[in-house]
Motif scaffolding. Structure first.
Motif, short mmCIF file in Angstrom:
data_model
loop_
_atom_site.label_atom_id
_atom_site.label_comp_id
_atom_site.label_asym_id
_atom_site.label_seq_id
_atom_site.Cartn_x
_atom_site.Cartn_y
_atom_site.Cartn_z
N LYS A 132 0.97 -1.31 -0.10
CA LYS A 132 0.15 -0.13 -0.08
C LYS A 132 0.92 1.23 0.03
CE LYS A 132 -3.68 -2.48 2.46
NZ LYS A 132 -4.62 -2.39 1.35
N ILE A 133 2.08 1.17 0.31
CA ILE A 133 3.01 2.30 0.30
C ILE A 133 3.46 2.48 -1.26
CG2 ILE A 133 5.24 3.18 1.20
CD1 ILE A 133 4.86 1.45 3.39
N ASP A 134 2.81 3.60 -1.81
CA ASP A 134 3.08 3.90 -3.11
C ASP A 134 3.67 5.22 -3.53
OD1 ASP A 134 2.78 3.93 -5.83
OD2 ASP A 134 0.85 4.34 -5.77
N ASN A 135 4.85 5.35 -3.81
CA ASN A 135 5.66 6.82 -3.78
C ASN A 135 5.29 7.74 -2.71
OD1 ASN A 135 7.14 7.87 -5.76
ND2 ASN A 135 5.54 9.31 -6.49
N PRO A 136 5.81 7.29 -1.50
CA PRO A 136 5.74 8.16 -0.36
C PRO A 136 6.57 9.41 -0.68
CG PRO A 136 7.00 6.47 0.05
CD PRO A 136 6.64 6.03 -1.00
N MET A 137 6.07 10.69 -0.10
CA MET A 137 6.76 11.96 -0.48
C MET A 137 7.23 12.48 0.93
SD MET A 137 6.85 12.08 -3.50
CE MET A 137 7.75 13.45 -3.87
N PHE A 138 6.85 11.96 1.96
CA PHE A 138 7.44 12.38 3.34
C PHE A 138 7.19 11.03 4.27
CE2 PHE A 138 7.35 14.14 7.86
CZ PHE A 138 8.45 14.86 7.79
N ILE A 139 8.47 10.65 4.93
CA ILE A 139 8.45 9.69 5.94
C ILE A 139 9.01 10.09 7.12
CG2 ILE A 139 9.52 7.26 6.19
CD1 ILE A 139 9.81 7.13 3.15
N GLU A 140 8.67 9.73 8.22
CA GLU A 140 9.21 10.17 9.63
C GLU A 140 9.11 8.75 10.34
OE1 GLU A 140 8.50 13.75 12.71
OE2 GLU A 140 6.72 12.60 12.04
N THR A 141 10.44 8.33 10.85
CA THR A 141 10.74 7.35 11.54
C THR A 141 11.40 7.64 13.10
OG1 THR A 141 13.02 6.84 10.99
CG2 THR A 141 11.11 5.91 9.56
N HIS A 142 10.75 6.86 13.98
CA HIS A 142 11.32 7.16 15.39
C HIS A 142 11.86 5.53 16.05
CE1 HIS A 142 9.25 10.86 15.36
NE2 HIS A 142 10.24 11.26 16.20
N ARG A 143 13.05 5.44 16.26
CA ARG A 143 13.59 4.02 16.85
C ARG A 143 14.37 4.39 18.11
NH1 ARG A 143 13.62 -1.09 14.41
NH2 ARG A 143 12.63 -0.42 12.92
N LEU A 144 13.40 4.27 19.05
CA LEU A 144 14.12 4.52 20.36
C LEU A 144 14.17 3.24 21.31
CD1 LEU A 144 11.76 7.58 21.19
CD2 LEU A 144 13.74 7.49 19.74
N ALA A 145 15.49 3.11 21.99
CA ALA A 145 15.49 1.84 22.86
C ALA A 145 16.15 2.12 24.08
CB ALA A 145 16.68 1.16 22.14
N GLU A 146 15.79 1.57 24.92
CA GLU A 146 16.53 1.89 26.22
C GLU A 146 17.97 1.41 26.32
OE1 GLU A 146 14.11 -0.68 28.98
OE2 GLU A 146 12.32 0.48 28.61
N PHE A 147 18.84 1.85 27.20
CA PHE A 147 20.23 1.61 27.07
C PHE A 147 20.63 -0.14 27.28
CE2 PHE A 147 24.64 1.31 28.80
CZ PHE A 147 25.28 1.90 27.67
N ASN A 148 21.46 -0.62 26.29
CA ASN A 148 21.84 -1.99 26.37
C ASN A 148 23.26 -1.92 26.10
OD1 ASN A 148 22.42 -4.52 26.09
ND2 ASN A 148 20.65 -5.10 24.99
N PRO A 149 24.21 -2.25 26.79
CA PRO A 149 25.66 -2.26 26.34
C PRO A 149 26.01 -2.99 25.18
CG PRO A 149 25.42 -2.55 28.72
CD PRO A 149 23.94 -2.63 28.26
N ARG A 150 24.92 -3.74 25.12
CA ARG A 150 25.54 -5.04 23.78
C ARG A 150 25.76 -4.31 22.33
NH1 ARG A 150 21.89 -8.15 21.32
NH2 ARG A 150 20.19 -7.68 22.85
N GLY A 151 24.89 -3.13 22.13
CA GLY A 151 24.80 -2.52 20.93
C GLY A 151 26.00 -1.57 20.79
N THR A 152 26.77 -1.01 21.82
CA THR A 152 27.48 0.11 21.91
C THR A 152 28.78 -0.14 21.12
OG1 THR A 152 28.43 -0.49 24.10
CG2 THR A 152 26.61 1.05 23.99
N ASP A 153 28.98 -1.29 20.58
CA ASP A 153 30.37 -1.10 19.56
C ASP A 153 30.40 -0.63 18.29
OD1 ASP A 153 28.64 -3.00 18.87
OD2 ASP A 153 30.09 -4.51 17.96
N VAL A 154 29.12 0.04 17.72
CA VAL A 154 28.86 0.71 16.70
C VAL A 154 28.20 1.94 16.99
CG1 VAL A 154 29.31 -1.47 15.22
CG2 VAL A 154 26.98 -0.78 16.11
N PRO A 155 27.89 2.98 15.99
CA PRO A 155 27.12 4.23 16.23
C PRO A 155 25.91 3.75 16.34
CG PRO A 155 29.02 4.62 14.60
CD PRO A 155 29.06 2.94 15.10
N VAL A 156 24.84 4.34 16.60
CA VAL A 156 23.53 4.24 16.94
C VAL A 156 23.03 3.97 15.42
CG1 VAL A 156 22.80 6.35 17.01
CG2 VAL A 156 21.34 4.76 17.96
#
Length: 321
Positions: A132-156
């Motif tokens: 159903k996503i057909d040629n979108p012209m504006f997209i907004e995303t939020h991906r927020l996570a609580e702190f977890n040391p496991r992923g901090t070897d790379v930038p967010v």
């Protein structure tokens, strides 16, 4: 059944082992992990076959599932491809773009297939509305996570935002034209919060926000296109589709009608796509088996994984400007 082995028996590696073990498309031969203490513990607890030598495992299988830290993705994948094995590789595909491009060349030379673990492509909420996503012209995303040391070897950006980058690239039929971004390091040595504005050549704009030091988890994307608004909640696995069409001449009492300044009337209506529950990780692994058996292109190809990495690295580079 394809013979498969897993490289890496950390948190995600154990999930892959469990799912591959129950899949009817794979025969799980065993796993390798350089941490011998952890490897023996996993083998004892779950009964999986532990290989002390990585080359012996690769020689014994058809498909190598790479669930190791990003820094080792390239070396593991190269070793597997040069032995003629298909590779499933967790995201991000590699640490650098040069490594990703070399893997692409190697898969062509050795005639093997590869897929990148951008698991959100298999999220049931995204699957329910992707068509159903057909040629979108504006997209907004939020991906927020609580702190977890496991992923901090790379930038967010490489840890979290890359999920949304890949999903956006899969639905926007245009090349990236311009990127502006900012990132802030709070706890880690690399940015923990990032915002990026991606402008595409067709005029589409995507605004992405990612954080790994939030008080609550959120994974939402909103797509705006002609006569439609589509919201995807990747975390809760819910969708909202609001559409507009020309209003009927004689609207009903409960019809929602909007009129613009020019006098055009539109009717607002809601769609409720059916969301089919699934296990996204199992689906991505099994669709890769299908691609191998049917000689088709994997749903998330190495090329697409490289494109997502390219944009992610451009965002990180934009922090410096």
């Amino acid at each position: 059944m394809l013979k498969v082995g897993v490289l890496g028996a950390g948190h995600l590696g154990k999930i892959h082992l469990r799912l591959l073990n129950q899949s009817d498309k794979y025969e799980l031969v065993g796993f390798y992990d350089p941490d011998e203490i952890n490897a023996k513990k996993v083998a004892a607890e779950f009964g999986y076959n532990y290989f002390e030598n990585i080359n012996k495992l690769i020689d014994a299988i058809d498909v190598v599932d790479i669930v190791t830290p990003t820094l080792s993705h390239f070396d593991c994948a190269k070793k597997a491809i040069e032995k003629g094995k298909h590779i499933f590789i967790e995201k991000p595909i590699t640490n650098t773009l040069e490594e990703a491009e070399e893997l692409l060349e190697l898969t062509k030379q050795h005639d093997v297939k590869g897929q990148v673990g951008h698991v959100e492509r298999f999220n049931p909420a995204f699957l329910a509305v992707k068509d159903k996503i057909d040629n979108p012209m504006f997209i907004e995303t939020h991906r927020l996570a609580e702190f977890n040391p496991r992923g901090t070897d790379v930038p967010v950006v490489l840890d979290l935002m890359i999920h949304d980058i890949d999903a956006i690239l899969s639905v926007v039929p245009s090349e990236v034209e311009k990127i502006n971004a900012s990132g802030v390091s709070v706890i880690s040595q690399s940015p923990d919060i990032a915002n990026a504005r991606i402008q595409f050549k067709n005029g589409c704009v995507a605004n992405l926000t990612s954080s790994r030091i939030s008080l609550k988890n959120m994974r939402k994307s909103r797509f705006f296109q002609r006569d439609a608004y589509i919201s995807v909640d990747f975390l809760e696995k819910k969708v909202e589709v609001v559409k507009m069409k020309d209003a009927p001449e004689n609207p009903g009492d409960f019809d929602m009608i909007l009129q613009n300044a020019e006098g055009d009337k539109k009717q607002i209506y809601f769609e409720n796509p059916e969301i089919d529950a699934n296990n996204a990780i199992l689906d991505e692994l099994e669709t890769f088996a299908n691609a191998i058996n049917n000689d088709t292109t994997p749903i998330v190809s190495l090329e697409q994984g490289a494109n997502a990495l390219r944009v992610a690295l451009q965002i990180i580079e934009s922090f410096k400007n």
